[in-house]
Design a protein around this motif. Structure first.
Motif, PDB file in Angstrom:
ATOM      1  N   GLU A   1      -4.939   6.183  -1.087  1.00 27.06           N
ATOM      2  CA  GLU A   1      -3.813   5.254  -1.229  1.00 27.06           C
ATOM      3  C   GLU A   1      -4.029   4.396  -2.465  1.00 27.06           C
ATOM      4  O   GLU A   1      -5.116   4.402  -3.061  1.00 27.06           O
ATOM      5  N   ARG A   2      -2.990   3.703  -2.874  1.00 21.72           N
ATOM      6  CA  ARG A   2      -3.065   2.814  -4.037  1.00 21.72           C
ATOM      7  C   ARG A   2      -2.148   1.628  -3.769  1.00 21.72           C
ATOM      8  O   ARG A   2      -1.306   1.666  -2.863  1.00 21.72           O
ATOM      9  N   ARG A   3      -2.342   0.536  -4.550  1.00 17.62           N
ATOM     10  CA  ARG A   3      -1.476  -0.644  -4.427  1.00 17.62           C
ATOM     11  C   ARG A   3      -0.431  -0.584  -5.540  1.00 17.62           C
ATOM     12  O   ARG A   3      -0.776  -0.307  -6.689  1.00 17.62           O
TER      13      ARG A   3
ATOM     14  N   VAL B   1       0.861  -1.183   0.000  1.00 15.49           N
ATOM     15  CA  VAL B   1       0.000   0.000   0.000  1.00 15.49           C
ATOM     16  C   VAL B   1       0.896   1.230   0.000  1.00 15.49           C
ATOM     17  O   VAL B   1       1.813   1.337   0.816  1.00 15.49           O
ATOM     18  N   VAL B   2       0.639   2.156  -0.926  1.00 15.65           N
ATOM     19  CA  VAL B   2       1.404   3.409  -0.962  1.00 15.65           C
ATOM     20  C   VAL B   2       0.420   4.550  -0.705  1.00 15.65           C
ATOM     21  O   VAL B   2      -0.505   4.777  -1.488  1.00 15.65           O
ATOM     22  N   THR B   3       0.601   5.225   0.407  1.00 12.19           N
ATOM     23  CA  THR B   3      -0.344   6.281   0.791  1.00 12.19           C
ATOM     24  C   THR B   3       0.064   7.620   0.156  1.00 12.19           C
ATOM     25  O   THR B   3       1.186   7.776  -0.347  1.00 12.19           O
ATOM     26  N   ASN B   4      -0.871   8.579   0.241  1.00 14.73           N
ATOM     27  CA  ASN B   4      -0.552   9.924  -0.250  1.00 14.73           C
ATOM     28  C   ASN B   4       0.640  10.501   0.516  1.00 14.73           C
ATOM     29  O   ASN B   4       1.502  11.169  -0.070  1.00 14.73           O
ATOM     30  N   ASP B   5       0.681  10.238   1.820  1.00 13.16           N
ATOM     31  CA  ASP B   5       1.805  10.747   2.618  1.00 13.16           C
ATOM     32  C   ASP B   5       3.126  10.130   2.159  1.00 13.16           C
ATOM     33  O   ASP B   5       4.165  10.799   2.153  1.00 13.16           O
ATOM     34  N   ASP B   6       3.087   8.855   1.768  1.00 11.06           N
ATOM     35  CA  ASP B   6       4.312   8.213   1.247  1.00 11.06           C
ATOM     36  C   ASP B   6       4.804   8.979   0.022  1.00 11.06           C
ATOM     37  O   ASP B   6       6.001   9.251  -0.123  1.00 11.06           O
ATOM     38  N   LEU B   7       3.880   9.334  -0.885  1.00 13.72           N
ATOM     39  CA  LEU B   7       4.278  10.043  -2.111  1.00 13.72           C
ATOM     40  C   LEU B   7       4.788  11.448  -1.794  1.00 13.72           C
ATOM     41  O   LEU B   7       5.704  11.951  -2.449  1.00 13.72           O
ATOM     42  N   ALA B   8       4.182  12.062  -0.778  1.00 15.30           N
ATOM     43  CA  ALA B   8       4.559  13.436  -0.420  1.00 15.30           C
ATOM     44  C   ALA B   8       5.996  13.515   0.098  1.00 15.30           C
ATOM     45  O   ALA B   8       6.590  14.592   0.165  1.00 15.30           O
ATOM     46  N   GLN B   9       6.551  12.336   0.444  1.00 14.10           N
ATOM     47  CA  GLN B   9       7.938  12.349   0.941  1.00 14.10           C
ATOM     48  C   GLN B   9       8.945  12.635  -0.170  1.00 14.10           C
ATOM     49  O   GLN B   9      10.043  13.095   0.090  1.00 14.10           O
ATOM     50  N   PHE B  10       8.570  12.340  -1.426  1.00 14.32           N
ATOM     51  CA  PHE B  10       9.531  12.622  -2.512  1.00 14.32           C
ATOM     52  C   PHE B  10       8.936  13.444  -3.645  1.00 14.32           C
ATOM     53  O   PHE B  10       9.612  13.752  -4.619  1.00 14.32           O
ATOM     54  N   LEU B  11       7.634  13.785  -3.541  1.00 20.33           N
ATOM     55  CA  LEU B  11       6.999  14.601  -4.583  1.00 20.33           C
ATOM     56  C   LEU B  11       6.469  15.882  -3.963  1.00 20.33           C
ATOM     57  O   LEU B  11       6.081  15.883  -2.788  1.00 20.33           O
ATOM     58  N   ASP B  12       6.408  16.952  -4.781  1.00 21.31           N
ATOM     59  CA  ASP B  12       5.855  18.211  -4.287  1.00 21.31           C
ATOM     60  C   ASP B  12       4.322  18.113  -4.322  1.00 21.31           C
ATOM     61  O   ASP B  12       3.659  18.634  -5.217  1.00 21.31           O
ATOM     62  N   THR B  13       3.776  17.378  -3.340  1.00 22.05           N
ATOM     63  CA  THR B  13       2.328  17.185  -3.265  1.00 22.05           C
ATOM     64  C   THR B  13       1.954  16.957  -1.810  1.00 22.05           C
ATOM     65  O   THR B  13       2.814  16.889  -0.937  1.00 22.05           O
ATOM     66  N   ASP B  14       0.657  16.864  -1.537  1.00 22.35           N
ATOM     67  CA  ASP B  14       0.240  16.541  -0.171  1.00 22.35           C
ATOM     68  C   ASP B  14      -1.096  15.821  -0.197  1.00 22.35           C
ATOM     69  O   ASP B  14      -1.822  15.838  -1.193  1.00 22.35           O
ATOM     70  N   ASP B  15      -1.404  15.194   0.926  1.00 24.58           N
ATOM     71  CA  ASP B  15      -2.611  14.372   1.030  1.00 24.58           C
ATOM     72  C   ASP B  15      -3.861  15.188   0.721  1.00 24.58           C
ATOM     73  O   ASP B  15      -4.780  14.713   0.045  1.00 24.58           O
TER      74      ASP B  15
ATOM     75  N   ASP C   1       6.334   7.989 -14.245  1.00 22.02           N
ATOM     76  CA  ASP C   1       7.503   8.817 -13.958  1.00 22.02           C
ATOM     77  C   ASP C   1       7.311   9.302 -12.519  1.00 22.02           C
ATOM     78  O   ASP C   1       6.464  10.157 -12.255  1.00 22.02           O
ATOM     79  N   TRP C   2       8.100   8.723 -11.605  1.00 19.34           N
ATOM     80  CA  TRP C   2       7.874   9.001 -10.182  1.00 19.34           C
ATOM     81  C   TRP C   2       8.298  10.411  -9.779  1.00 19.34           C
ATOM     82  O   TRP C   2       8.216  10.787  -8.617  1.00 19.34           O
ATOM     83  N   ALA C   3       8.744  11.194 -10.785  1.00 18.44           N
ATOM     84  CA  ALA C   3       9.041  12.608 -10.502  1.00 18.44           C
ATOM     85  C   ALA C   3       7.895  13.501 -11.004  1.00 18.44           C
ATOM     86  O   ALA C   3       7.946  14.712 -10.851  1.00 18.44           O
ATOM     87  N   ASP C   4       6.882  12.890 -11.646  1.00 18.48           N
ATOM     88  CA  ASP C   4       5.784  13.671 -12.221  1.00 18.48           C
ATOM     89  C   ASP C   4       4.552  13.582 -11.305  1.00 18.48           C
ATOM     90  O   ASP C   4       3.822  12.585 -11.322  1.00 18.48           O
ATOM     91  N   ARG C   5       4.326  14.640 -10.531  1.00 17.06           N
ATOM     92  CA  ARG C   5       3.244  14.579  -9.538  1.00 17.06           C
ATOM     93  C   ARG C   5       1.858  14.515 -10.187  1.00 17.06           C
ATOM     94  O   ARG C   5       0.887  14.106  -9.542  1.00 17.06           O
ATOM     95  N   SER C   6       1.765  14.941 -11.471  1.00 15.18           N
ATOM     96  CA  SER C   6       0.439  14.966 -12.084  1.00 15.18           C
ATOM     97  C   SER C   6      -0.043  13.567 -12.500  1.00 15.18           C
ATOM     98  O   SER C   6      -1.236  13.356 -12.713  1.00 15.18           O
ATOM     99  N   THR C   7       0.867  12.596 -12.612  1.00 17.12           N
ATOM    100  CA  THR C   7       0.428  11.222 -12.917  1.00 17.12           C
ATOM    101  C   THR C   7       0.745  10.242 -11.786  1.00 17.12           C
ATOM    102  O   THR C   7      -0.001   9.284 -11.571  1.00 17.12           O
ATOM    103  N   ALA C   8       1.831  10.492 -11.055  1.00 15.51           N
ATOM    104  CA  ALA C   8       2.272   9.517 -10.045  1.00 15.51           C
ATOM    105  C   ALA C   8       1.229   9.298  -8.953  1.00 15.51           C
ATOM    106  O   ALA C   8       1.166   8.212  -8.371  1.00 15.51           O
ATOM    107  N   VAL C   9       0.408  10.304  -8.697  1.00 18.12           N
ATOM    108  CA  VAL C   9      -0.552  10.179  -7.593  1.00 18.12           C
ATOM    109  C   VAL C   9      -1.848   9.488  -8.030  1.00 18.12           C
ATOM    110  O   VAL C   9      -2.672   9.116  -7.199  1.00 18.12           O
ATOM    111  N   ILE C  10      -2.044   9.354  -9.347  1.00 12.46           N
ATOM    112  CA  ILE C  10      -3.343   8.931  -9.883  1.00 12.46           C
ATOM    113  C   ILE C  10      -3.503   7.403  -9.964  1.00 12.46           C
ATOM    114  O   ILE C  10      -4.556   6.868  -9.640  1.00 12.46           O
TER     115      ILE C  10
END
Ligand code: UT7
Length: 357
Positions: A60-62, A35-49, A174-183
Motif C-alpha cells: 500500500e502507499r499514502r 491509504v491506497v492498497t494494491n487491491d484499490d488500484l486493481a479496481q481500475f488498473l490491469d494489475t493485481d496484489d 498517470d493513473w492509467a499507467d500500471r507501470s508507474t501508478a503502483v510504484i
C-alpha cells in the motif's frame, strides 16, 4: 602583491582553526492519511496484489489530498515540526524554529515553480531566522541535501540546518499507467543537522554521483517551463511520470552497492560493522540485492516500502524515523549507531554516506 593586515592574518588563522563538526540531532516525518492498497488500484488498473507485492514489495502507499492540507508545503512543514518536537527524544535538549538558520528542502514536486518550497515551509514553521532554498535531485535529494548541510556546518556558516525531503509524486502519476501508478507514494521526512565540536563530528565522507541521462529513463516533462506551450502538449497532459523501469532497475542494482561500498570504505568500517542501512525505498528486490552483495542480513536493512511505496526524496528520513519509533532500530543510552544511508534516482543521481547517530 598580497598585503597582510592584522585583520587578514586573524581571518586566515581563524578560518584555519575554526572547523566545526556536524551531527544529526533529530528526525521527523509526516505522511498523508489516505491509504491506497494494491487491491484499490486493481479496481481500475490491469494489475493485481500478487504482481505488485512480488515485483516491488509494495502493499500500500499514502496518497495526499492537497485540498485537505496535505500539499508539499504542508507535509514538509509537518515533517520539519516533527523533527523539532523530537529533538529531546533523539538527543536531549530542545530547539526552537527560530534557532534554525538554514532550511534545505529536497523536492521535485513542490506546490509552486517559485517561490521555493523551503521558503514557504520557513513561513509555516515560523523559522524566521532561516535562509531557505530547494534542491532538485529527485529520489537522491535527501542525500544531496544532507551532504550540503554537512558542508555548510563544517565551514562554520550555519549552526542548525533543517533538511527536508518531500515529494508528492501522485500529482504527476498517470493513473492509467500500471507501470508507474503502483510504484510511488507521497510523504515527507526531515532531519536536523547541528554544529558540534570537531572531535564529535558524526559524518564520514559522502560519495555522490550524477550521470546526465539524455535517454530520459525517468522524467516528468515540464510544460509550464516551455514557451510557447503547444496546444497539443496541454491536451496530452504530458506532465506525467515516465519511467523505463527496466533501465532504471539495471542502473539501481549497480549504483546502490557501488555507492555503499565507496561510502563504507571511506568511513574506515567494514560492511558488517554498520549497525543499520537506511536505503531509498524504490523496490525491495534492489535492497535485497545489496544485502546479498555485502552478505548482510536483511534485518539490518530498514524497509517500509510495503506500507509507503516509493516516496522519492522523503523515503530515507521516513524510514529511519518510523523504524526508530517502532523499535526496529535500537540504540542503547550512550551508544553511537553507525548508519549507512544510500539514495538513487532520476538524473541519474546516486549517493551514500555513513553517519554516526
Ligand atoms: O526511485 C526511482 C527509482 N525507480 C526505480 O528504482 C524503479 C526500478 N524498476 C523497477 O523497480 C521495476 O522495473 C518495476 C517494478 C518498475 C517493473 O518490474 P519488472 O520486473 O522490471 O517488470 P517489467 O517492466 O519487465 O514488466 C514485466 C511484465 C510486462 O508484461 P509483458 O510485457 O511481460 O507481458 C509488463 O507489462 O509485467 C507487466 N507489468 C505489470 N503487470 C501487472 C508492468 N507493470 C505491471 C503491473 N501489474 N503493475
Amino acid at each position: 602583491m598580497l598585503i597582510l593586515t592584522p585583520v587578514s592574518v586573524f581571518a586566515i588563522i581563524f578560518s584555519m582553526s575554526s572547523r566545526f563538526g556536524a551531527k544529526v540531532i533529530s528526525w521527523g516525518r509526516a505522511v498523508p492519511e489516505r491509504v491506497v492498497t494494491n487491491d484499490d488500484l486493481a479496481q481500475f488498473l490491469d494489475t493485481d496484489d500478487e504482481w505488485i507485492s512480488k515485483r516491488t514489495g509494495i502493499s500500500e502507499r499514502r496518497i495526499a489530498d492537497p485540498e485537505k492540507g496535505e500539499g508539499a508545503i504542508d507535509l514538509g512543514a509537518a515533517a520539519a515540526q516533527s523533527a523539532l518536537d523530537q529533538v529531546e527524544k533523539y538527543s536531549g535538549g530542545s530547539l526552537a524554529a527560530e534557532d534554525i538558520d538554514l532550511i534545505i528542502c529536497a523536492t521535485a514536486t513542490g506546490d509552486y515553480l517559485f517561490p521555493s518550497t523551503a521558503c514557504m515551509i520557513q513561513d509555516k514553521l515560523g523559522a524566521s531566522n532561516a535562509v531557505a532554498f530547494d534542491m532538485s535531485a529527485a529520489c537522491t535529494g535527501f542525500i544531496f541535501a544532507l551532504n550540503t548541510a554537512y558542508n555548510y556546518i563544517h565551514s562554520g556558516q550555519f549552526k542548525n540546518i533543517m533538511v527536508i525531503g518531500v515529494d508528492l509524486m501522485s500529482k504527476y502519476i498517470d493513473w492509467a499507467d500500471r507501470s508507474t501508478a503502483v510504484i510511488f507514494g507521497d510523504g515527507a521526512g526531515a532531519a536536523i543537522v547541528s554544529a558540534c565540536d570537531e572531535a564529535e563530528d558524526a559524518f564520514h565522507p559522502f560519495y555522490i554521483k550524477s550521470r546526465g541521462d539524455s535517454d530520459c529513463s525517468l522524467y516528468v516533462k515540464s510544460v509550464a517551463n516551455q514557451y510557447p506551450v503547444a496546444e497539443a502538449d496541454i491536451k496530452a497532459k504530458p506532465e506525467m511520470v515516465y519511467m523505463d523501469g527496466k533501465a532504471v532497475y539495471e542502473f539501481a542494482v549497480k549504483a546502490v552497492p557501488e555507492a555503499l561500498e565507496q561510502a563504507i570504505e571511506a568511513s574506515g568500517y567494514k560492511p558488517e560493522e554498520i549497525d543499520y542501512f537506511v536505503p531509498h525505498q524504490a523496490n525491495i528486490r534492489i535492497i535485497q540485492g545489496a544485502a546479498r552483495r555485502f552478505k548482510i542480513p536483511m534485518e539490518k536493512f530498514i524497509c517500509n516500502i510495503d506500507r509507503y511505496g516509493n516516496t522519492s526524496a522523503a523515503s530515507i528520513p521516513i524510514a529511519f524515523d518510523e523504524a526508530y519509533e517502532l523499535g526496529q532500530i535500537k540504540r542503547e543510552p550512550g551508544q553511537k549507531l553507525k548508519l549507512g544511508l544510500v539514495g538513487f534516482g532520476a538524473g541519474l543521481t546516486w549517493g551514500a554516506t555513513v553517519i554516526e547517530f
